[in-house]
Design an enzyme around this catalytic site. Sequence first.
Site, PDB file in Angstrom:
ATOM      1  N   TYR A 135      37.923 -16.671  56.326  1.00 22.11           N
ATOM      2  CA  TYR A 135      37.902 -16.586  57.638  1.00 22.11           C
ATOM      3  C   TYR A 135      38.408 -17.670  58.200  1.00 22.11           C
ATOM      4  O   TYR A 135      38.979 -17.367  59.317  1.00 22.11           O
ATOM      5  CB  TYR A 135      36.150 -16.565  57.941  1.00 22.11           C
ATOM      6  CG  TYR A 135      35.899 -16.511  59.420  1.00 22.11           C
ATOM      7  CD1 TYR A 135      36.011 -15.310  60.229  1.00 22.11           C
ATOM      8  CD2 TYR A 135      35.265 -17.719  60.043  1.00 22.11           C
ATOM      9  CE1 TYR A 135      35.612 -15.394  61.460  1.00 22.11           C
ATOM     10  CE2 TYR A 135      34.967 -17.598  61.159  1.00 22.11           C
ATOM     11  CZ  TYR A 135      35.259 -16.527  61.928  1.00 22.11           C
ATOM     12  OH  TYR A 135      34.898 -16.748  63.449  1.00 22.11           O
ATOM     13  N   SER A 190      38.469 -19.789  66.730  1.00 23.88           N
ATOM     14  CA  SER A 190      37.364 -20.351  66.692  1.00 23.88           C
ATOM     15  C   SER A 190      37.231 -21.686  65.923  1.00 23.88           C
ATOM     16  O   SER A 190      38.189 -22.014  65.307  1.00 23.88           O
ATOM     17  CB  SER A 190      36.028 -19.606  66.077  1.00 23.88           C
ATOM     18  OG  SER A 190      36.088 -19.541  64.781  1.00 23.88           O
TER      19      SER A 190
END
Length: 252
Positions: free
Chosen positions: A108, A83
């Site tokens: 993340y 992402s």
Amino acid sequence: MQVFEMDLGDQNSVKKFAQEYLKSGRGLDILINNAAIMACPETRVGPGWEAQFATNHLGHFTLSNELWPVLVDGGARVVSLTSTGHKISGIHFEDPQFTSGYDKWQAYGQAKTANSLFAVELDKRGADHGVRAFAVHPGGIMTGLQRHLTDEEMIASGWMDAEGTVREGFKTSEQGAATSVWAATSPILDGKGGVYCEDCDIALPTDPESPLARYAGVDAHAIDPESAARLWELSAELTGVNAVPDEGRETA
């Protein structure tokens, strides 16, 4: 249809799943490594691994390696879901488990960079065996992935307004799946691999001058071949799994 249980945060569960799949006698033409957690409170799994790195990357690393025999037989494509979170952070090679201080977004970001680098190195190792790998950014999609975020955090990030209306630009689940399906099946990608894809195309390098730099394009650190090789070796050391041969890299 057959369904097997697997917990990507548990290496034994991943290996058990792979063993059951191999025993089933099924082939494998497409593997989409899609599952993930995001911005969770500090959580440790296995031997003390940071949960986002362990689940989003190491779980898929082990799964793909354990399924290598059928990936080769099928001349498979492997799609690794990354992402724009990769833009937050590269790999913290000196402390990948965040033992000296946890930040949920840095963790993340590291995991999403790892997903992209995994595709780079798997494709490098697998191409001569007919296995190609692609990193895919599906786009912003409101799913259960946001379960650890409060409404206040999502409003502050501009993802939705105070009434809970999601901002323009987020995709539906079907739209979000489109690039994964494209990477897994499109003849346009025949003979290609190790690339970062978005919006059903190979992404351009991030333009740092663009107002969309945070949301479009791929940062250099997420497709760097040296970092990809280093991450693979780290992942193999951590998991004890390394089934994909490295026949193309010269050794000193």
